[in-house]
Design a protein around this motif. Sequence first.
Motif, PDB file in Angstrom:
ATOM      1  N   PRO A 198      -3.887  -7.901  -4.238  1.00  0.00           N
ATOM      2  CA  PRO A 198      -3.328  -7.794  -3.062  1.00  0.00           C
ATOM      3  C   PRO A 198      -3.598  -9.271  -2.685  1.00  0.00           C
ATOM      4  O   PRO A 198      -4.465  -9.810  -2.570  1.00  0.00           O
ATOM      5  CB  PRO A 198      -3.924  -6.811  -1.881  1.00  0.00           C
ATOM      6  CG  PRO A 198      -5.416  -6.783  -2.764  1.00  0.00           C
ATOM      7  CD  PRO A 198      -5.176  -6.618  -4.274  1.00  0.00           C
TER       8      PRO A 198
ATOM      9  N   ASN B 221      -4.027  -2.681   0.929  1.00  0.00           N
ATOM     10  CA  ASN B 221      -5.387  -3.564   1.107  1.00  0.00           C
ATOM     11  C   ASN B 221      -5.705  -3.908   2.474  1.00  0.00           C
ATOM     12  O   ASN B 221      -4.676  -4.293   3.249  1.00  0.00           O
ATOM     13  CB  ASN B 221      -5.420  -4.555   0.057  1.00  0.00           C
ATOM     14  CG  ASN B 221      -6.375  -5.659   0.334  1.00  0.00           C
ATOM     15  OD1 ASN B 221      -6.238  -6.631   0.723  1.00  0.00           O
ATOM     16  ND2 ASN B 221      -7.349  -5.188  -0.262  1.00  0.00           N
TER      17      ASN B 221
ATOM     18  N   GLN C 242     -15.748  -8.917  -8.404  1.00  0.00           N
ATOM     19  CA  GLN C 242     -14.984 -10.402  -8.160  1.00  0.00           C
ATOM     20  C   GLN C 242     -15.976 -11.291  -8.706  1.00  0.00           C
ATOM     21  O   GLN C 242     -16.592 -11.885  -7.855  1.00  0.00           O
ATOM     22  CB  GLN C 242     -14.390 -10.394  -6.746  1.00  0.00           C
ATOM     23  CG  GLN C 242     -13.694 -11.467  -6.626  1.00  0.00           C
ATOM     24  CD  GLN C 242     -13.412 -11.917  -5.231  1.00  0.00           C
ATOM     25  OE1 GLN C 242     -14.379 -11.653  -4.455  1.00  0.00           O
ATOM     26  NE2 GLN C 242     -12.202 -12.237  -4.683  1.00  0.00           N
TER      27      GLN C 242
ATOM     28  N   GLY D  48     -10.074 -15.088 -13.045  1.00  0.00           N
ATOM     29  CA  GLY D  48      -9.927 -15.926 -14.074  1.00  0.00           C
ATOM     30  C   GLY D  48      -9.564 -14.966 -15.165  1.00  0.00           C
ATOM     31  O   GLY D  48      -9.125 -15.615 -16.174  1.00  0.00           O
TER      32      GLY D  48
ATOM     33  N   GLN E  77      -8.064  -6.534 -12.069  1.00  0.00           N
ATOM     34  CA  GLN E  77      -7.141  -6.917 -10.999  1.00  0.00           C
ATOM     35  C   GLN E  77      -6.939  -8.445 -11.142  1.00  0.00           C
ATOM     36  O   GLN E  77      -7.797  -9.265 -11.183  1.00  0.00           O
ATOM     37  CB  GLN E  77      -7.933  -6.743  -9.655  1.00  0.00           C
ATOM     38  CG  GLN E  77      -7.269  -7.003  -8.311  1.00  0.00           C
ATOM     39  CD  GLN E  77      -7.726  -6.209  -7.243  1.00  0.00           C
ATOM     40  OE1 GLN E  77      -7.530  -5.274  -7.207  1.00  0.00           O
ATOM     41  NE2 GLN E  77      -8.143  -6.901  -6.106  1.00  0.00           N
TER      42      GLN E  77
ATOM     43  N   GLY F  67      -4.592 -11.546  -9.793  1.00  0.00           N
ATOM     44  CA  GLY F  67      -4.020 -12.222  -8.782  1.00  0.00           C
ATOM     45  C   GLY F  67      -3.293 -13.589  -9.091  1.00  0.00           C
ATOM     46  O   GLY F  67      -1.862 -13.490  -9.061  1.00  0.00           O
ATOM     47  N   THR F  68      -3.799 -14.608  -9.329  1.00  0.00           N
ATOM     48  CA  THR F  68      -3.445 -15.743  -9.454  1.00  0.00           C
ATOM     49  C   THR F  68      -1.998 -15.737 -10.505  1.00  0.00           C
ATOM     50  O   THR F  68      -1.125 -16.405 -10.152  1.00  0.00           O
ATOM     51  CB  THR F  68      -4.382 -16.987  -9.855  1.00  0.00           C
ATOM     52  OG1 THR F  68      -5.427 -16.968  -8.993  1.00  0.00           O
ATOM     53  CG2 THR F  68      -3.754 -18.320 -10.124  1.00  0.00           C
TER      54      THR F  68
HETATM   55  C1  LIG Z   1      -3.382 -15.986  -2.993  1.00  0.00           C
HETATM   56  C2  LIG Z   1      -4.297 -15.008  -3.265  1.00  0.00           C
HETATM   57  C3  LIG Z   1      -4.510 -14.083  -2.123  1.00  0.00           C
HETATM   58  C4  LIG Z   1      -5.470 -13.260  -2.030  1.00  0.00           C
HETATM   59  N1  LIG Z   1      -5.650 -12.342  -0.833  1.00  0.00           N
HETATM   60  C5  LIG Z   1      -6.466 -11.167  -1.104  1.00  0.00           C
HETATM   61  C6  LIG Z   1      -6.231 -10.211  -0.206  1.00  0.00           C
HETATM   62  O1  LIG Z   1      -5.376 -10.208   0.958  1.00  0.00           O
HETATM   63  N2  LIG Z   1      -6.957  -8.948  -0.253  1.00  0.00           N
HETATM   64  C7  LIG Z   1      -7.916  -8.910  -1.285  1.00  0.00           C
HETATM   65  O2  LIG Z   1      -8.525  -7.998  -1.321  1.00  0.00           O
HETATM   66  N3  LIG Z   1      -7.951  -9.979  -2.180  1.00  0.00           N
HETATM   67  C8  LIG Z   1      -7.115 -11.245  -2.193  1.00  0.00           C
HETATM   68  N4  LIG Z   1      -7.237 -12.029  -3.192  1.00  0.00           N
HETATM   69  C9  LIG Z   1      -8.270 -11.975  -3.989  1.00  0.00           C
HETATM   70  C10 LIG Z   1      -7.903 -11.060  -5.217  1.00  0.00           C
HETATM   71  O3  LIG Z   1      -8.182  -9.768  -4.932  1.00  0.00           O
HETATM   72  C11 LIG Z   1      -8.620 -11.292  -6.537  1.00  0.00           C
HETATM   73  O4  LIG Z   1     -10.123 -10.996  -6.349  1.00  0.00           O
HETATM   74  C12 LIG Z   1      -8.306 -12.248  -7.219  1.00  0.00           C
HETATM   75  O5  LIG Z   1      -7.062 -12.833  -7.101  1.00  0.00           O
HETATM   76  C13 LIG Z   1      -8.705 -12.236  -8.903  1.00  0.00           C
HETATM   77  O6  LIG Z   1      -8.956 -13.499  -9.442  1.00  0.00           O
HETATM   78  P1  LIG Z   1      -7.561 -14.549  -9.905  1.00  0.00           P
HETATM   79  O7  LIG Z   1      -6.959 -15.000  -8.939  1.00  0.00           O
HETATM   80  O8  LIG Z   1      -8.333 -15.347 -11.012  1.00  0.00           O
HETATM   81  O9  LIG Z   1      -6.718 -13.284 -10.617  1.00  0.00           O
HETATM   82  C14 LIG Z   1      -6.290 -12.914  -2.850  1.00  0.00           C
HETATM   83  C15 LIG Z   1      -6.009 -13.781  -4.249  1.00  0.00           C
HETATM   84  C16 LIG Z   1      -5.243 -14.953  -4.302  1.00  0.00           C
HETATM   85  C17 LIG Z   1      -5.046 -15.605  -5.458  1.00  0.00           C
END
Ligand SMILES: Cc1cc2nc3c(=O)[nH]c(=O)nc-3n(C[C@H](O)[C@H](O)[C@H](O)COP(=O)(O)O)c2cc1C
Length: 346
Positions: free
Chosen positions: A17, A67, A173, A215, A234, A236-237
């Motif tokens: 999310p 979320n 995380q 990562g 999980q 995100g990026t």
């Molecule tokens: C742009 C962005 C916004 C995020 N917003 C949330 C959020 O609203 N809720 C949440 O539980 N995690 C949020 N996260 C953290 C992600 O759940 C997750 O831990 C993270 O993206 C994983 O690492 P990665 O970005 O290297 O894939 C966010 C991450 C990013 C990159």
Amino acid sequence: MMLQQLFGIELPIIQAPMAGMQDHALAVAVSNAGGLGSLPCATLSLDGMRKELDLLKAKCKKPFNVNFFCVAPPAPSAEREAAWRAALQPYYAEYAIDAGSIPAGAGRGSFNAAATDILDEFKPAVVSFHFGLPSAELMARVRAWGSKILSSATTVDEARWLEAHGIDAIIAQGVEAGGHRGNFLSDDLTTQIGTLALLPQIVDAVKVPVIAAGGIADAKGVAAAIALGAAGVQVGTAYLLCPEATTSAVHRAALKSDSARHTALTNLFTGRPARGIVNRLMRELGPVSTAPPAFPLATSAIAPLRAKAESLGSGDFSPLWCGQNPSGCKEIPAAQLTRELALGVR
Ligand SMILES: Cc1cc2nc3c(=O)[nH]c(=O)nc-3n(C[C@H](O)[C@H](O)[C@H](O)COP(=O)(O)O)c2cc1C
């Protein structure tokens, strides 16, 4: 239990999310592709949340995740708000912004009884929390209609705490992750460690399935997480450049540039540490500072600077959330990215 059985999904790939950078469209694409799409609600009003859930449910018949952030609302402090605005005053002057016209406000919402009432109408397969868990009473309501409950752990202690509080699976995380750190037992940033170190220690410490985050950008990263004991990932990026994400133009440009390789944890944008691409505000006032008020009160004073700078094509005052590994960011449909990541699952 395997994540696929626990959530009723085909691929153990969770789209993280990402509040402010996506709506239902990204979640629909990922869930329909067999992964678990997520709808972040931290920046939505209650009406906005209901609209997004209506759209999500109409366009997706598969399981999805909803979320929320979980923080007790801070007591507003006029003194800290004034100090924060004083720190930003040179920028207000530069952009001819009248600081007196900026309303104080939260900028991010937390899970509460009203949100639980709306969620009850939709009964999503999965509900995830960031920054710990809500009260036992709200947890019991979510559990009663059958949602599986997830939350992020950034230390072994947090993972043990979440398991003791009845969580169904834990998101480990690592400090590489983009966006907010999910830490909730300690504010000490020296406790925050990388995914490769955190994941196997959490896997050893708890019995519930562990989901790796931070990562992971491609199928090899997924395979590595699974080799270390993760039941799924999980990510995100890597989804931020997908056409279904609502990532802004300045954010997209930054993610595509070399500057995306330099990220840092900063508390300037909201009051809590989050990882983003180093930009002017982070260089000049931080990245970590005692000036911002408590989360999420720092957000409102930055908002007009962000809007003005973005209208001029600059991300100098924007939270350019991004993890330490932007190499997976591709302008491809989210369904395709989900399938590519799933190639790492054997
Ligand atoms: C742009 C962005 C916004 C995020 N917003 C949330 C959020 O609203 N809720 C949440 O539980 N995690 C949020 N996260 C953290 C992600 O759940 C997750 O831990 C993270 O993206 C994983 O690492 P990665 O970005 O290297 O894939 C966010 C991450 C990013 C990159």
